[in-house]
Scaffold this motif. Structure first.
Motif: not given
Length: 373
Positions: A62, A59, A318, A363, A329, A343, A358-360
């Motif tokens: 984010l 997380e 995502g 998730l 979400q 987010a 932004t690395r997600i």
């Protein structure tokens, strides 16, 4: 009657409202659908913690993205959301807990994250003078703070409406389906159609995901909070504990908000919760043990909000692994408030640009369902 829009966002918590707003900023015209009113559940009744501190590693990118938005929240919303940045402090109550803190900070530093800082007893007492003398140190995230959750969620909803989002409150989304390249959602006697559907329905989002063929291990929980009578000012930062369940913040009027994760019993279909007074007593006793100044305070009221908790405590965020134009979400697991602004921005990037810097990646719902797209 069917109304065509650019995107359908189901859920009027801070995440749905933030996504609707950022879609508007990107030039789209979404509809935001909330069965009650914006912020009715977890987003409007949580502790308001704006923290990067003690987050799960997946997380953190984010959270960092979101922190940058929080620090300019007035520019985005024309509302300061009562955001204050006095830091958040994680208190270690003994040397074993401090060793865990030390290892955590070292791990984050090795990964390139520097927002958590190990502090000794001297710095802890400078930041939190009233803490028990037995506490040997802890961790601080100095940019963190707190905001008013109801004010914040309402501000996101209001700004989204001003920028062109259609906001439908008081009627639930139903009969979600995909036909001829568009998602269709009924809202009372009306129908909305769009190429994009965002499932941001909080405690109700797991049911939507399951209906669409993507069930996930999620449960409905109801974290409890309580507010005390006024006591003399003794603390500025938000405080959480390393070992026991506790978080608390003192407001400018002297009252203290106490939380930390003890749960009420939720009755989701009725929008009701039943408080667990024995657990609340444990939280109160913990505060009294650590902060002698609190021993004269009384509990004024208590409440709980309904939200979704994932089995792994990490949100589902995502694109769908099965359906074109569907995005999830939800499942922010008692720590989603701070993530809301970022987010929404990232979700809008995924929808408009097909990706985000932004690395997600950790998730996604594909951790439960291999992609079939």
């Amino acid at each position: 009657m069917t109304t065509n829009v650019d995107a359908i966002v189901v859920g009027g918590g801070i995440h749905g409202c933030s996504t609707a707003l950022h879609l508007c900023l990107a030039g789209l015209k979404p509809v935001l659908i909330e069965k009650d009113y914006a912020g009715r559940h977890a987003s409007g009744v949580n502790a308001g913690g704006v923290r990067q501190l003690a987050r799960h590693i997946p997380e953190i990118p984010l959270s960092i993205r979101s922190m940058g938005i929080w620090e300019k929240i007035s520019d985005l919303l024309d509302d300061d959301c009562s955001f204050e940045s006095y830091g958040q402090v994680l208190v270690a109550e003994n040397e074993e807990e401090l060793a865990v803190c030390r290892a955590r900070v070292a791990e984050l530093n090795a990964l390139g994250f520097t927002h958590e800082e190990l502090i000794d007893a001297t710095e802890l007492r400078r930041l939190v003078p009233a803490v028990a003398e037995t506490c040997p140190g802890g961790v601080v995230s100095r940019r963190d703070g707190a905001a008013n959750p109801a004010q914040t969620t309402t501000a996101f909803r209001r700004k989204a409406g001003q920028l062109g989002a259609t906001v439908r409150e008081g009627v639930a989304a139903s009969n979600i389906r995909y036909n001829d390249g568009l998602w269709h959602v009924d809202v009372g006697s009306d129908t909305y159609a769009a190429p994009v559907l965002v499932n941001a329905a909080g405690a109700w989002a797991g049911k939507i995901a399951a209906t669409l063929g993507e069930p996930v291990p999620v449960e409905t929980v109801a974290p409890m909070l309580m507010i005390t009578s006024r006591v003399p000012h003794f603390i500025d930062p938000v405080v959480i504990l390393r070992g026991r369940k506790l978080s608390f913040k003192q407001f400018s009027n002297g009252t203290v908000l106490i939380g930390g994760g003890h749960l009420a019993t939720p009755y989701q279909d009725r929008n009701e919760t039943v408080l667990d007074w024995k657990s609340l007593a444990i939280s109160a006793r913990t505060v009294f043990e650590l902060f002698p100044v609190m021993r004269s305070a009384t509990i004024v009221r208590a409440w709980a909000g309904i939200e979704a908790k994932m089995k792994d405590d990490i949100p589902v965020f995502g694109p769908s692994s099965r359906h074109k134009g569907l995005y999830h979400q939800f499942g922010f697991s008692l720590h989603g408030f701070q993530l809301g602004p970022g987010a929404g921005a990232v979700m809008a990037e995924l929808i408009v640009n097909g990706g985000s810097q932004t690395r997600i990646s950790e998730l996604g719902i594909d951790r439960f369902h291999p992609s079939t797209l």
